[in-house]
Design an enzyme around this catalytic site. Structure first.
Site, PDB file in Angstrom:
ATOM      1  CB  ALA A  63      -0.917  -0.004   1.222  1.00  0.00           C
ATOM      2  CD  GLU A 131      -0.168  -6.359   5.205  1.00  0.00           C
ATOM      3  OE1 GLU A 131      -0.665  -6.314   4.070  1.00  0.00           O
ATOM      4  OE2 GLU A 131       0.471  -7.350   5.625  1.00  0.00           O
TER       5      GLU A 131
END
Length: 257
Positions: A63, A131
């Site tokens: 991301a 993450e």
């Protein structure tokens, strides 16, 4: 606005190409465009198989953290469904989809590869769900698709630690299906897609839906899904072509329309 995802179609193969250098960071605009193109190839009769491709150097490194960092809880509550919907649109393309993975496929990049039916990785590829190192968890399907693919304990190891795995370990885990030299990744992925583009389109759709839907339910319901598709294919021209060719010419020689 510069287009960050492109679609090229030739000879039945649709190539969805990420193009946001240098790392194909998955910002909101790219996510939304990806979902739009997934819907487009799903509905186009001239697209019979799909290649997901990030270019020669990198698939997608994750991301856009700079964009994400300024989003508070309310903003992410509003955005999280759109993120998942874009990736789900890719996963539900009713045609064979292959990911050609080069370089990094991390975070959202790994989650995008998980949306494909088959993954061909470069020998220098690195995959993972990092993450947790940012204080969050995968949000584009990683906690759901990864354990379904490689099993819960192996998935938890990757998700809990955030570690990257090289191509050879990814292959041993079942995270990728084939490892090839980096300069052959796209050619081999395209060849896989091109072969299936010549197959019976409705039967391939039936096979994909039967497997995917069956994995989400109990075996009796899965068998019901399979039975419905199996019987329904007897109403198609492809079934007539395939069986006639087998009887008259032998196996593997049918030319489907």
């Amino acid at each position: 606005m510069t287009e960050t995802v492109h679609l090229e179609v030739a000879d039945g193969v649709g190539v969805i190409r990420l193009d946001r250098p240098p790392m194909n960071a998955l910002d909101v605009a790219l996510q939304d465009r990806l979902g739009e193109l997934a819907a487009e190839v799903s509905g186009r009769a001239d697209v019979r198989s799909v290649v997901l491709w990030g270019g020669e150097k990198v698939f997608a490194a994750g991301a856009d953290i700079k964009e994400m960092r300024v989003m508070d809880h309310a903003a992410m509550v509003a955005r999280a469904r759109g993120l998942q919907d874009a990736f789900t649109a890719v996963a539900r393309i009713p045609k064979p989809v292959v990911a050609a993975v080069t370089g990094y496929a991390l975070g959202g990049g790994c989650e995008l590869a998980l949306c494909a039916d088959y993954r061909i990785a470069a020998d220098n590829a690195k995959l993972g769900q990092p993450e947790i190192l940012l204080g969050v968890i995968p949000g584009a399907g990683g906690t759901q698709r990864l354990p379904r693919l490689i099993g819960p304990s192996k998935a938890k190891d990757l998700i809990f630690t955030g570690r990257m795995v090289k191509a050879d370990e990814a292959l041993s885990l079942g995270l990728v299906d084939r490892v090839v030299p980096a300069d052959e990744v796209y050619a081999q992925a395209h060849a896989w897609a091109a072969r299936l583009a010549q197959g019976p389109a409705i039967a391939l759709r039936a096979a994909k839906e039967s497997v995917d839907a069956g994995l989400e339910t109990d075996i009796d319901t899965g068998l019901t899904i399979e039975r419905g598709w199996f019987a329904g294919l007897f109403a198609t021209e492809d079934r007539e072509i395939g069986m006639r060719s087998f009887v008259e010419e032998g196996p593997g020689k049918a030319k489907f329309r």
